[in-house]
Scaffold this motif. Structure first.
Motif, mmCIF file in Angstrom:
data_model
loop_
_atom_site.group_PDB
_atom_site.id
_atom_site.type_symbol
_atom_site.label_atom_id
_atom_site.label_comp_id
_atom_site.label_asym_id
_atom_site.label_seq_id
_atom_site.Cartn_x
_atom_site.Cartn_y
_atom_site.Cartn_z
ATOM 1 N N VAL A 1 -89.120 -43.009 -63.850
ATOM 2 C CA VAL A 1 -89.560 -42.359 -62.619
ATOM 3 C C VAL A 1 -89.643 -40.849 -62.765
ATOM 4 C CG1 VAL A 1 -89.040 -41.978 -60.178
ATOM 5 C CG2 VAL A 1 -88.615 -44.223 -61.226
ATOM 6 N N GLY A 2 -88.558 -40.234 -63.254
ATOM 7 C CA GLY A 2 -88.448 -38.776 -63.211
ATOM 8 C C GLY A 2 -89.496 -38.034 -64.009
ATOM 9 N N ILE A 3 -89.689 -38.397 -65.284
ATOM 10 C CA ILE A 3 -90.592 -37.626 -66.138
ATOM 11 C C ILE A 3 -92.044 -37.774 -65.695
ATOM 12 C CG2 ILE A 3 -91.293 -37.160 -68.497
ATOM 13 C CD1 ILE A 3 -88.330 -36.556 -67.692
ATOM 14 N N PRO A 4 -92.540 -38.994 -65.447
ATOM 15 C CA PRO A 4 -93.910 -39.076 -64.917
ATOM 16 C C PRO A 4 -94.064 -38.349 -63.587
ATOM 17 C CG PRO A 4 -93.226 -41.209 -65.757
ATOM 18 C CD PRO A 4 -91.998 -40.341 -65.766
ATOM 19 N N ASN A 5 -92.967 -38.355 -62.771
ATOM 20 C CA ASN A 5 -93.022 -37.632 -61.498
ATOM 21 C C ASN A 5 -93.216 -36.133 -61.737
ATOM 22 O OD1 ASN A 5 -91.394 -35.977 -59.345
ATOM 23 N ND2 ASN A 5 -92.065 -37.851 -58.321
ATOM 24 N N ILE A 6 -92.448 -35.589 -62.690
ATOM 25 C CA ILE A 6 -92.598 -34.160 -63.026
ATOM 26 C C ILE A 6 -94.006 -33.879 -63.527
ATOM 27 C CG2 ILE A 6 -91.843 -32.359 -64.621
ATOM 28 C CD1 ILE A 6 -89.070 -33.599 -64.523
ATOM 29 N N ARG A 7 -94.460 -34.720 -64.449
ATOM 30 C CA ARG A 7 -95.800 -34.533 -65.022
ATOM 31 C C ARG A 7 -96.877 -34.534 -63.942
ATOM 32 N NH1 ARG A 7 -97.295 -39.707 -67.728
ATOM 33 N NH2 ARG A 7 -97.776 -40.156 -65.532
ATOM 34 N N ASP A 8 -96.819 -35.500 -63.016
ATOM 35 C CA ASP A 8 -97.854 -35.608 -61.980
ATOM 36 C C ASP A 8 -97.787 -34.443 -60.999
ATOM 37 O OD1 ASP A 8 -98.648 -37.906 -63.184
ATOM 38 O OD2 ASP A 8 -97.665 -39.259 -61.765
ATOM 39 N N LEU B 1 -100.755 -31.687 -60.251
ATOM 40 C CA LEU B 1 -101.303 -31.456 -58.909
ATOM 41 C C LEU B 1 -101.200 -29.986 -58.514
ATOM 42 C CD1 LEU B 1 -100.067 -34.536 -56.854
ATOM 43 C CD2 LEU B 1 -102.430 -33.907 -57.318
ATOM 44 N N TYR B 2 -100.071 -29.348 -58.836
ATOM 45 C CA TYR B 2 -99.872 -27.961 -58.420
ATOM 46 C C TYR B 2 -100.635 -26.958 -59.290
ATOM 47 C CZ TYR B 2 -96.014 -29.606 -55.472
ATOM 48 O OH TYR B 2 -95.266 -30.231 -54.526
ATOM 49 N N TYR B 3 -100.653 -27.202 -60.613
ATOM 50 C CA TYR B 3 -101.151 -26.165 -61.526
ATOM 51 C C TYR B 3 -102.332 -26.587 -62.401
ATOM 52 C CZ TYR B 3 -96.494 -24.464 -60.309
ATOM 53 O OH TYR B 3 -95.384 -24.067 -59.633
ATOM 54 N N GLY B 4 -102.713 -27.845 -62.359
ATOM 55 C CA GLY B 4 -103.834 -28.283 -63.202
ATOM 56 C C GLY B 4 -103.462 -28.180 -64.675
ATOM 57 N N TYR C 1 -93.690 -25.891 -68.747
ATOM 58 C CA TYR C 1 -94.384 -24.595 -68.707
ATOM 59 C C TYR C 1 -95.305 -24.554 -67.484
ATOM 60 C CZ TYR C 1 -98.275 -27.234 -70.762
ATOM 61 O OH TYR C 1 -99.269 -28.144 -70.994
ATOM 62 N N LEU C 2 -95.340 -23.406 -66.805
ATOM 63 C CA LEU C 2 -96.151 -23.224 -65.611
ATOM 64 C C LEU C 2 -96.374 -21.729 -65.410
ATOM 65 C CD1 LEU C 2 -93.897 -23.586 -62.504
ATOM 66 C CD2 LEU C 2 -92.993 -23.889 -64.775
ATOM 67 N N PRO C 3 -97.343 -21.345 -64.589
ATOM 68 C CA PRO C 3 -97.589 -19.918 -64.361
ATOM 69 C C PRO C 3 -96.377 -19.238 -63.731
ATOM 70 C CG PRO C 3 -99.459 -21.211 -63.618
ATOM 71 C CD PRO C 3 -98.373 -22.182 -63.922
ATOM 72 N N ALA C 4 -96.092 -18.016 -64.203
ATOM 73 C CA ALA C 4 -94.956 -17.252 -63.669
ATOM 74 C C ALA C 4 -95.409 -16.522 -62.408
ATOM 75 C CB ALA C 4 -94.440 -16.271 -64.711
ATOM 76 N N LYS C 5 -95.160 -17.134 -61.238
ATOM 77 C CA LYS C 5 -95.553 -16.537 -59.959
ATOM 78 C C LYS C 5 -94.327 -16.355 -59.083
ATOM 79 C CE LYS C 5 -100.237 -18.430 -59.963
ATOM 80 N NZ LYS C 5 -101.241 -19.225 -59.197
ATOM 81 N N LYS C 6 -94.328 -15.217 -58.352
ATOM 82 C CA LYS C 6 -93.218 -14.927 -57.446
ATOM 83 C C LYS C 6 -93.680 -15.054 -56.003
ATOM 84 C CE LYS C 6 -90.969 -11.937 -60.833
ATOM 85 N NZ LYS C 6 -90.351 -10.624 -61.118
ATOM 86 N N GLU D 1 -86.695 -14.937 -59.948
ATOM 87 C CA GLU D 1 -87.458 -14.926 -58.700
ATOM 88 C C GLU D 1 -88.774 -15.694 -58.801
ATOM 89 O OE1 GLU D 1 -86.256 -13.786 -55.882
ATOM 90 O OE2 GLU D 1 -84.424 -13.375 -57.016
ATOM 91 N N CYS D 2 -89.053 -16.287 -59.939
ATOM 92 C CA CYS D 2 -90.276 -17.089 -60.084
ATOM 93 C C CYS D 2 -90.136 -18.401 -59.312
ATOM 94 C CB CYS D 2 -90.565 -17.377 -61.558
ATOM 95 S SG CYS D 2 -90.983 -15.911 -62.515
ATOM 96 N N LEU D 3 -91.234 -18.872 -58.775
ATOM 97 C CA LEU D 3 -91.236 -20.089 -57.959
ATOM 98 C C LEU D 3 -91.506 -21.315 -58.817
ATOM 99 C CD1 LEU D 3 -93.240 -18.872 -54.831
ATOM 100 C CD2 LEU D 3 -90.770 -19.117 -55.059
ATOM 101 N N VAL D 4 -90.762 -22.402 -58.507
ATOM 102 C CA VAL D 4 -90.965 -23.679 -59.192
ATOM 103 C C VAL D 4 -90.953 -24.798 -58.142
ATOM 104 C CG1 VAL D 4 -89.951 -22.894 -61.355
ATOM 105 C CG2 VAL D 4 -88.481 -23.923 -59.602
ATOM 106 N N PRO D 5 -91.575 -25.947 -58.437
ATOM 107 C CA PRO D 5 -91.485 -27.077 -57.508
ATOM 108 C C PRO D 5 -90.040 -27.530 -57.356
ATOM 109 C CG PRO D 5 -93.293 -27.399 -59.064
ATOM 110 C CD PRO D 5 -92.529 -26.219 -59.538
ATOM 111 N N ARG D 6 -89.708 -27.905 -56.164
ATOM 112 C CA ARG D 6 -88.327 -28.292 -55.834
ATOM 113 C C ARG D 6 -87.886 -29.498 -56.672
ATOM 114 N NH1 ARG D 6 -86.832 -31.082 -50.944
ATOM 115 N NH2 ARG D 6 -88.956 -30.700 -50.254
#
Length: 579
Positions: A538-545, A549-552, A571-576, A465-470
């Motif tokens: 394209v893909g990996i720099p896109n993920i990194r950027d 932007l979302y999590y600093g 890795y990113l904050p576990a938020k629902k 149920e944790c949220l991630v960028p699409r």
């Protein structure tokens, strides 16, 4: 003076100075009292210095006598003979004979509290006391510390008592040697804190002396009012350091008189603090007379000062309070303009400045929000054309190779993926939804490569149920399929897992492909988005950027690679959703 000048700060300060000057002239009446107090203080300091010098001389003479007695004892042939006999035969009668000899020497030295003979080889100490006559099994560490202190310092010195743990003595130490020069033991003449206190401090203290201590060169207490402090660093050494340096120092401040008098032989020093008010108590009635006169003028001056300070301080205080609120982040507050002088003008300018700052911040926030929205939208759609291109090629090659069979299912999976890629119904998905989309994509790739690889999923219940960028995982999987694994060998394995640990959501994609060099990993993680051949650019720099932007600093992507394969981890904050 016109009214405008009087209202100015300069006018107010001038008026204040006039009143202060008037009150200062009254202080001249205190000169007589000050001069009388100075004469009494100087006479007392001279007398105290003479007494301190004599006390230090007496202390040095006593310690010299103790030192000489210690030397005589260390040369006594009876003591040497008994030590040698004890070392050979280990009989206590020799220790008892040594104890009796030590007692005789101790009686000849009024400065010594006790005499000890340390025999390091036997871990034994013989004393001049009635009890104990001697003590065996002294710890080797304690003996080593004593010998080290003797090596580093000259007699007399502060030493820990070898018999009574925790006690300290001001001691003279002399080695006991046989005719060949071999060290048989060490003769130690001890003077304890209480003897030093009553012989040299207690006899000269008076009502004016607040504190009097004897210190060694390292500013440790040799003798003071409390024996428990012997050997400790003098707690007020830093506070009184200006009065405790070099040779004899005398001086005073507004409350105390200080005398620091070092000795020559023992390297000890007497430090005394005197309450100046007690010394000047004879001038008490004169003091009250002058203080009474001064109090009358001070009351008048206080009333005038309160009025003047109120005139000057009130607008300054209000302006200062406003500035403090602004520094705490409250940009809505404004300074009150309560006067027409320079302070009032300053308040007006300050309010104007706040208005401009608020306007600038509002515009800056709007611009940053627009910029962020545009960057997110650009990054989001940067991936879509390339994704559609690869997918359509997959369908095309599948149609050519296999005809129309199973094309319906493939196209269905592709439509679902396409909807996820171009949908505008939110930037974030749950891990479960992201995994569903990823499964559709992997089925397309399995169809494309004819089942040349295996896929395993491991998603913790807490992570679902944790949220991630699409579409955050699809580029990692595509990278592994296109550039990591060799599809011709039909041995490819792909592991996809998601779990939560210590408040972080970790997403891993692991392949058993050919791996990458460290230089390739660094180029992949630090490079800019560019439309090169293949999805890597394209893909990996896109993920990194997007993560930045979302999590600093709380979100990011890492790579680990070897000859056995590559692991990409997000890795990113576990938020629902409810958070």
């Amino acid at each position: 003076m016109n009214g405008k000048y009087i209202r100015s700060i300069r006018g107010k300060i001038l008026v204040s100075i006039l009143f202060i000057t008037l009150l200062t002239s009254l202080a001249v009446t205190l000169i007589f009292y000050g001069r009388s107090a100075r004469i009494i203080e100087e006479n007392y300091m001279f007398s105290l210095e003479q007494r301190a010098d004599q006390l230090v001389v007496d202390l040095d003479e006593a310690m010299e006598r103790a030192y000489h007695i210690n030397v005589y004892a260390s040369c006594d042939s009876r003591i040497k003979e008994n030590i040698q006999l004890y070392r050979k035969k280990a009989k206590d009668q020799y220790l008892e004979e040594v104890s009796q000899i030590l007692y005789e020497y101790k009686e000849r030295s009024a400065a010594s509290s006790s005499l000890y003979l340390l025999i390091p080889e036997k871990n034994t100490v013989v004393t001049s006391e009635d009890y104990p006559l001697y003590r065996k099994e002294i710890s080797k560490q304690k003996i080593q510390e004593t010998l080290q202190a003797v090596k580093e310092n000259a007699s007399p010195m502060l030493l820990e008592d070898l018999i009574y743990d925790g006690d300290m003595n001001f001691s003279c130490v002399e080695s006991v040697r046989d005719d060949s020069g071999e060290i048989l033991g060490y003769m130690i003449s001890n003077t304890d804190d209480r003897k030093l206190y009553y012989d040299y401090i207690a006899r000269w203290k008076d009502d004016a002396i607040v504190e009097s201590v004897i210190l060694d060169m390292k500013k440790r207490v040799i003798a003071g009012s409390e024996s428990s402090h012997m050997g400790e660093n003098y707690q007020q050494a830093k506070q009184y350091r200006q009065w405790m340096k070099g040779g004899t120092v005398e001086g005073s401040d507004s409350h105390h008189i200080y005398i620091y008098c070092p000795s020559i032989f023992s390297q000890a020093a007497l430090f005394t603090v005197v309450d100046k008010s007690v010394v000047l108590s004879d001038l008490m009635w004169i003091r009250w007379f002058f203080f009474g006169i001064l109090a009358v003028f001070l009351v008048v001056a206080l009333m005038l000062a309160l009025y003047l300070s109120h005139m000057i301080y009130r607008p300054l205080k209000q302006l200062t309070s406003t500035m403090e609120e602004v520094s705490d982040g409250n940009l809505q507050t404004r300074a009150q303009v309560v006067s027409r002088d320079e302070i009032g003008e300053l308040a007006q300018e300050f309010n104007g400045m706040l208005d401009k700052i608020e306007d600038l911040i509002y515009r800056l926030i709007e611009e940053e929000n627009k910029k962020k929205d545009m960057e997110l939208e650009a990054l989001q759609y940067q991936i879509t054309p390339h994704f559609m291109y690869n997918t359509l090629n997959s369908i095309k090659f599948a149609a050519l190779l296999k005809g129309e069979k199973e094309i319906g299912q493939v196209i269905g999976d592709f439509v679902e993926l396409l909807q996820a890629a171009i949908s505008k119904k939110g930037t974030f998905l749950t891990v479960a939804e992201e995994m569903h989309i990823l499964e559709n994509y992997i089925r397309l790739q399995e169809f494309r490569y004819g089942g040349s690889f295996e896929v395993t999923y491991e998603v913790d219940e807490e992570a679902q149920e944790c949220l991630v960028p699409r579409l955050i995982l699809q580029p990692l999987v595509e990278n592994a399929l296109l550039h990591g694994m060799d599809m011709k060998e039909h041995t490819g394995k792909l592991d996809i897992c998601a779990f939560v640990t210590e408040g972080q959501l970790l997403l891993k994609v692991t392949d058993n492909g050919r791996g990458m060099s460290q230089a390739q990993i660094e180029k992949l993680l630090t490079g800019k988005v560019k439309k090169d051949k293949g999805f890597t650019a394209v893909g990996i720099p896109n993920i990194r950027d997007r993560l930045k932007l979302y999590y600093g600093e709380q979100g990011g992507i890492t790579y680990e690679s070897s000859e056995k394969g590559t692991t990409a981890m997000i890795y990113l904050p576990a938020k629902k959703g409810e958070e």
